[in-house]
Write a protein that holds these residues in place. Structure first.
Motif, short mmCIF file in Angstrom:
data_model
loop_
_atom_site.label_atom_id
_atom_site.label_comp_id
_atom_site.label_asym_id
_atom_site.label_seq_id
_atom_site.Cartn_x
_atom_site.Cartn_y
_atom_site.Cartn_z
N ALA A 204 8.63 35.68 60.06
CA ALA A 204 9.79 36.53 60.37
C ALA A 204 9.36 37.97 60.59
CB ALA A 204 10.81 36.43 59.23
N PHE A 205 8.41 38.43 59.80
CA PHE A 205 7.89 39.79 59.96
C PHE A 205 7.19 39.95 61.31
CE2 PHE A 205 3.95 42.32 59.52
CZ PHE A 205 4.51 43.58 59.38
N VAL A 206 6.43 38.93 61.73
CA VAL A 206 5.68 39.03 62.98
C VAL A 206 6.62 39.12 64.18
CG1 VAL A 206 4.08 37.81 64.50
CG2 VAL A 206 3.64 37.87 62.05
N ILE A 207 7.65 38.28 64.24
CA ILE A 207 8.55 38.33 65.40
C ILE A 207 9.40 39.60 65.38
CG2 ILE A 207 8.57 35.82 65.61
CD1 ILE A 207 11.35 35.80 64.44
N SER A 208 9.68 40.13 64.20
CA SER A 208 10.38 41.41 64.13
C SER A 208 9.50 42.53 64.66
CB SER A 208 10.80 41.70 62.68
OG SER A 208 11.77 40.79 62.23
N GLU A 209 8.22 42.49 64.33
CA GLU A 209 7.29 43.49 64.84
C GLU A 209 7.16 43.40 66.35
OE1 GLU A 209 5.06 45.98 62.81
OE2 GLU A 209 7.17 45.69 62.27
N LEU A 210 7.12 42.18 66.89
CA LEU A 210 7.03 42.02 68.33
C LEU A 210 8.26 42.58 69.03
CD1 LEU A 210 5.47 38.45 68.62
CD2 LEU A 210 4.37 40.63 69.16
N LYS A 211 9.43 42.33 68.47
CA LYS A 211 10.66 42.84 69.08
C LYS A 211 10.68 44.37 69.06
CE LYS A 211 15.70 42.54 68.86
NZ LYS A 211 16.87 41.91 68.19
N THR A 212 10.29 44.95 67.94
CA THR A 212 10.26 46.41 67.85
C THR A 212 9.24 47.00 68.83
OG1 THR A 212 10.85 46.28 65.50
CG2 THR A 212 9.92 48.35 66.28
N ALA A 213 8.09 46.36 68.94
CA ALA A 213 7.06 46.85 69.87
C ALA A 213 7.55 46.78 71.31
CB ALA A 213 5.78 46.03 69.70
N PHE A 214 8.25 45.71 71.68
CA PHE A 214 8.76 45.61 73.04
C PHE A 214 9.85 46.64 73.30
CE2 PHE A 214 7.30 41.73 75.39
CZ PHE A 214 6.25 41.42 74.55
N GLN A 215 10.66 46.94 72.33
CA GLN A 215 11.69 47.97 72.50
C GLN A 215 11.06 49.34 72.74
OE1 GLN A 215 13.99 47.54 68.92
NE2 GLN A 215 15.34 45.99 69.79
N ILE A 216 10.04 49.67 71.95
CA ILE A 216 9.35 50.95 72.15
C ILE A 216 8.67 50.99 73.51
CG2 ILE A 216 7.51 52.44 71.26
CD1 ILE A 216 8.11 51.36 68.47
N SER A 217 8.07 49.88 73.90
CA SER A 217 7.37 49.83 75.19
C SER A 217 8.34 49.99 76.35
CB SER A 217 6.61 48.51 75.31
OG SER A 217 5.69 48.36 74.24
N PHE A 218 9.54 49.45 76.24
CA PHE A 218 10.53 49.61 77.30
C PHE A 218 10.88 51.08 77.52
CE2 PHE A 218 15.05 50.12 78.39
CZ PHE A 218 15.06 49.53 79.63
N VAL A 219 11.02 51.81 76.43
CA VAL A 219 11.32 53.24 76.55
C VAL A 219 10.16 53.99 77.19
CG1 VAL A 219 11.87 55.33 75.23
CG2 VAL A 219 12.88 53.13 74.57
#
Length: 254
Positions: free
Chosen positions: A183-198
């Motif tokens: 759960a921690f890993v997929i949360s980190e991936l989602k956060t990383a993709f959100q930052i990358s989109f910006v």
């Protein structure tokens, strides 16, 4: 100091730290010991147990990169740096070795308070013989679980709880570690993709402006990336991009 093999398999995070300390202790204690090889003598149960412990310790050390990725801030940092390089358009600069090295040192910086707590609360008291092995495992896992829980979304945690078909945990302490880690890993991936989109947006605007300008001038055969790349690098340097990105990444774990 003796470490039970079954505990090393069940609790690899604490055992990884214990393995490093054990190897240093073995090296310092037997640095001047003569190595002898005896042929024709059967090994006793004690020798077999020590051999198995060494094999398990080396196995844990081999899994250290996977543990580093799964339970620390490394995932978010390295994904953002990879997307940043693609957004700028410099596919080979900075090189992979440099990005991974910077990600590792930033991971050490972010996780250092957690490692200090693990060392002070679990490892050092266990090495001094003040607490039992079971209590050391519990105290060593507590700071790591606390860090992962702060970064994990409830939705992602609930997904693995439902797939495991286990009762709904009433408190964070009731969440098993084998459910918390994915759960921690997929949360980190989602956060990383959100930052990358910006991060992609300003560089995408530059690409669109350059492509539209070249098309209006009739330069259809000139690749827009050749013109936009210097402007994207100039923009990144003028706004002090590395300073802003590293600052935002580190502060995102607070």
């Amino acid at each position: 100091m003796r470490i039970h093999p079954s505990s090393m398999v069940r609790y690899p995070l604490l055992s990884l730290c214990a393995a490093l300390s054990l190897l240093f202790q073995i090296g310092s204690a037997y640095a001047f010991t003569e190595l002898s090889l005896k042929v024709g003598e059967s090994a006793g149960p004690g020798d077999v147990a020590v051999t198995l412990q060494i094999v398990l310790l080396l196995t844990i050390l081999a899994l250290a990169p996977a543990l580093l990725i799964m339970v620390t801030s490394f995932t978010r940092i390295v994904v953002v740096f990879s997307f940043l390089r693609n957004a700028i358009g410099t596919h080979q600069m900075p090189p992979n070795q440099l990005l991974i090295g910077l990600s590792l040192f930033l991971t050490v910086f972010v996780m250092m308070p957690v490692w200090h707590r693990v060392n002070d609360q679990a490892l050092q008291p266990y090495f001094r013989g003040e607490i039992s092995q079971k209590l050391a495992v519990e105290k060593g896992l507590a700071p790591i679980r606390e860090f992962m829980l702060r970064q994990t979304r409830e939705k992602d945690l609930g997904l693995f709880v439902r797939m495991a078909k286990m009762p709904q945990p009433a408190t964070p302490d009731q969440v098993p570690t084998h459910i918390l880690i994915p759960a921690f890993v997929i949360s980190e991936l989602k956060t990383a993709f959100q930052i990358s989109f910006v991060l992609f947006i300003p560089f995408l605007v530059i690409d669109m402006v350059v492509a539209s300008t070249l098309m209006s001038m009739g330069m259809l055969l000139l690749p827009p990336i050749m013109i936009s790349l210097p402007f994207k690098i100039l923009l990144f340097v003028l706004v002090d991009g590395w300073y802003l990105i590293v600052q935002s990444l580190v502060q995102s774990f607070k």
